[in-house]
Design an enzyme around this catalytic site. Structure first.
Site, mmCIF file in Angstrom:
data_model
loop_
_atom_site.group_PDB
_atom_site.id
_atom_site.type_symbol
_atom_site.label_atom_id
_atom_site.label_comp_id
_atom_site.label_asym_id
_atom_site.label_seq_id
_atom_site.Cartn_x
_atom_site.Cartn_y
_atom_site.Cartn_z
ATOM 1 C CG ASN A 166 -2.269 0.640 0.956
ATOM 2 O OD1 ASN A 166 -2.386 1.534 0.122
ATOM 3 N ND2 ASN A 166 -3.289 0.197 1.673
ATOM 4 C CG PHE A 167 0.679 3.994 2.439
ATOM 5 C CD1 PHE A 167 0.175 5.225 2.829
ATOM 6 C CD2 PHE A 167 0.292 2.860 3.150
ATOM 7 C CE1 PHE A 167 -0.683 5.324 3.932
ATOM 8 C CE2 PHE A 167 -0.567 2.962 4.236
ATOM 9 C CZ PHE A 167 -1.057 4.196 4.638
ATOM 10 C CG LEU A 168 3.598 2.765 -5.770
ATOM 11 C CD1 LEU A 168 5.092 2.878 -5.477
ATOM 12 C CD2 LEU A 168 3.361 1.723 -6.842
ATOM 13 C CB CYS A 169 3.194 7.894 -2.911
ATOM 14 S SG CYS A 169 2.968 9.635 -3.283
ATOM 15 C CE LYS A 177 12.477 12.447 -13.963
ATOM 16 N NZ LYS A 177 12.592 12.887 -15.379
ATOM 17 N NE ARG A 178 9.002 2.065 -17.482
ATOM 18 C CZ ARG A 178 7.786 1.621 -17.166
ATOM 19 N NH1 ARG A 178 6.807 2.460 -16.936
ATOM 20 N NH2 ARG A 178 7.566 0.327 -17.072
ATOM 21 C CG LEU A 179 11.165 5.830 -8.756
ATOM 22 C CD1 LEU A 179 12.593 5.277 -8.834
ATOM 23 C CD2 LEU A 179 11.187 7.245 -8.187
ATOM 24 C CB THR A 202 -6.655 -2.785 -3.748
ATOM 25 O OG1 THR A 202 -6.193 -1.814 -2.820
ATOM 26 C CG2 THR A 202 -7.173 -3.995 -3.020
ATOM 27 C CG LEU A 438 -5.892 0.013 5.890
ATOM 28 C CD1 LEU A 438 -4.818 0.739 6.664
ATOM 29 C CD2 LEU A 438 -7.202 -0.003 6.646
HETATM 30 O O1 R64 Z 1 -15.011 6.624 -2.231
HETATM 31 C C1 R64 Z 1 -13.837 7.240 -2.307
HETATM 32 C C2 R64 Z 1 -12.805 6.340 -2.014
HETATM 33 C C3 R64 Z 1 -13.445 5.107 -1.739
HETATM 34 C C4 R64 Z 1 -12.986 3.828 -1.383
HETATM 35 C C5 R64 Z 1 -13.908 2.826 -1.175
HETATM 36 C C6 R64 Z 1 -15.282 3.061 -1.336
HETATM 37 C C7 R64 Z 1 -15.747 4.309 -1.697
HETATM 38 C C8 R64 Z 1 -14.818 5.318 -1.898
HETATM 39 C C9 R64 Z 1 -13.722 8.646 -2.686
HETATM 40 O O2 R64 Z 1 -12.803 8.999 -3.390
HETATM 41 C C10 R64 Z 1 -14.720 9.610 -2.197
HETATM 42 N N1 R64 Z 1 -14.840 10.890 -2.588
HETATM 43 C C11 R64 Z 1 -14.077 11.598 -3.615
HETATM 44 C C12 R64 Z 1 -15.821 11.473 -1.858
HETATM 45 C C13 R64 Z 1 -16.306 10.495 -1.022
HETATM 46 N N2 R64 Z 1 -15.623 9.363 -1.230
HETATM 47 C C14 R64 Z 1 -11.348 6.627 -1.991
HETATM 48 O O3 R64 Z 1 -11.655 3.662 -1.250
HETATM 49 C C15 R64 Z 1 -11.113 2.431 -0.792
HETATM 50 C C16 R64 Z 1 -9.649 2.630 -0.568
HETATM 51 C C17 R64 Z 1 -9.346 3.703 0.468
HETATM 52 N N3 R64 Z 1 -7.915 3.829 0.689
HETATM 53 C C18 R64 Z 1 -7.549 4.778 1.716
HETATM 54 C C19 R64 Z 1 -6.047 4.872 1.859
HETATM 55 C C20 R64 Z 1 -5.323 3.840 2.366
HETATM 56 C C21 R64 Z 1 -3.955 3.951 2.468
HETATM 57 C C22 R64 Z 1 -3.356 5.137 2.061
HETATM 58 N N4 R64 Z 1 -4.064 6.148 1.589
HETATM 59 C C23 R64 Z 1 -5.391 6.045 1.478
#
Ligand code: R64
Length: 438
Positions: A166-169, A177-179, A202, A438
């Protein structure tokens, strides 16, 4: 959510001849990387004969000891999530550069507490919080995380110790740049060194090959605010007050015996969940310590994860639900600067003949209790048994999809709760997906 969206979607589907295609101009670049990785090829997906690992079995000493080479000006680092200064750096990287919605009006509003909960479950490792810095300035410009997770495939009763990625950024200025492939290969190496060979991840984009695809679902709690920030639209045949009335909820939960989950409940709730999850094809298996972390957070009351149980008159726990809170910052809006969001996490019930009613009551109470935490919209996916309550609890389909992937493992495709062609929710049918990331 709106009528406009569904017409847009229909047009898109029409234009694509009903097929989901890659609109990413880097499709070929993406393909160049993913075709070298142990994942199911698109063509194979429909003719999988047996489940199992894709690569031949290896041992950790066959894995290189040194990190992959990086472009000259950059160096690998580990982000120390126990250090507030480094957490702030991670915050800044993600805030400015992590996934945005299409109009770039919302950004995840992370907190230190969210990072610690998400990145430090039992068994977490420092070197699995992998970053890249600019050598000269030390600036953090990329990040990827692995956390331990055990999954169970119910059909074959296979248990796999794997990681969640998770958190790939990657910083916006370093895109193309193919990072990303380098980040993925490096985290793979670090995970393989610990004798772990599978990963769960995911994402919104389509890669080879999803094991299931789920659709975003939203339940408005504060409709007027959602309307103000441009997330909800007023349907042609409605008024603002009719929308408010439609989404109104009682102030108090309705299930008798509902209360906050406590540490003493961990064992009993975990048993309830593991039993409940037998209905899904892929589920998460928790050790007690892990379950305590994921349901109750670090120590004291968590502002990130909320869990409730229903205790009957004999003191037995019959149901539970949990959701995590991760608000959005709203950019450039005169009236609001954030949006409270809850994400449905794990839940379970022992109900059988009144199953659907019970699930609806349970999730209604989840909605009601979440209002105390300033939640404006309650989100979930079409996974688990959500299609039994989505309609009655007044969730609506969003325009996002979430694809589930397993690295280095072939499984039969699973139902993600939506129709393959129309992408509409299939009512009252268990999805195969019981694991929530998450
Ligand atoms: O709606 C949004 C997300 C989302 C979801 C699951 C189900 C419904 C969902 C929205 O973008 C959204 N907006 C624009 C307004 C209301 N809702 C994102 O996302 C499932 C994944 C959530 N990941 C959270 C995360 C985890 C780790 C690092 N960063 C973020």
């Amino acid at each position: 959510m709106s009528d406009k969206k569904s017409i847009e979607e229909l047009l898109k589907l029409l234009a694509m001849g009903g097929e989901e295609k890659q609109e990413d101009p880097q499709n070929t670049e993406k393909h160049k990387f993913w075709s070298t990785q142990p994942t199911v090829k698109y063509e194979e997906a429909s003719k999988i004969a047996a489940e199992g690992p894709i690569d031949k079995i290896k041992t950790p000493d066959q894995v290189p000891n040194n990190p992959l080479p990086l472009i000259d000006q950059f160096e690998w680092c580990t982000v120390d999530v126990e250090n507030d200064k480094e957490l702030d750096e991670l915050y800044k990287l993600l805030y400015d550069n992590y996934v945005e919605d299409t109009d770039a009006t919302f950004r995840f509003k992370y907190s230190h507490e969210f990072f610690k909960w998400a990145l430090k479950p039992p068994g977490w490792r420092k070197d699995w919080h992998t970053g890249v810095r600019v050598k000269e300035t030390g600036k953090l410009v990329a990040f990827i995380a692995a956390t331990p997770v055990t999954i169970k495939l119910n059909k074959s009763k296979t248990i796999i110790d794997c990681v969640e990625i998770n958190f790939l950024c990657i910083h916006k200025k370093l895109r193309n740049k193919r990072l990303a492939p380098v980040m993925i290969k490096e985290i793979t190496r670090r995970v393989n060194k610990q004798d772990i060979w599978q990963a769960l991840y995911t994402g919104g984009s389509i890669l080879p090959t999803p094991l299931a695809t789920c659709r975003y679902q939203h339940r408005p709690l504060n409709w007027s605010k959602l309307h103000d920030v441009g997330f909800s639209h007023l349907p042609a045949n409605q008024t603002k007050s009719s929308m408010l009335a439609h989404y109104a909820l009682p102030n108090e939960p309705k299930l008798k015996g509902l209360r906050k989950m406590e540490e003493k409940d961990v064992k009993e709730v975990l048993e309830l969940l593991h039993k409940y999850q037998e209905r899904f094809e892929i589920v998460q298996l928790f050790k007690e310590e892990e379950f305590k972390h994921w349901m109750l957070g670090q120590s004291g009351e968590s502002n990130v994860i909320k869990s409730y149980v229903v205790e009957d008159s004999q003191g037995k726990i019959t149901d539970f639900y949990s959701y995590y809170l991760l608000p959005f910052t709203v950019l450039e809006n005169t009236h609001h600067d954030d949006l409270g969001i809850a994400y449905l996490f794990y839940y379970a019930t022992d109900a059988e003949e009144n199953y659907k009613t019970r699930l609806n009551d349970l999730i209604t109470d989840a909605l009601i209790t979440s209002k105390k935490f300033n939640v404006d919209v309650f989100n979930c996916l079409t996974c688990q048994d959500n299609s039994f309550f989505l309609k009655d609890c007044k969730f609506g389909s969003g325009d996002g999809y979430l694809n589930y992937y397993l690295f280095n493992y072939k499984t039969f495709p699973m139902n993600g709760g939506i129709d393959k062609e129309t992408k509409q929710v299939i009512d009252d049918k268990s999805s195969g997906v019981g694991v929530v990331l998450l």
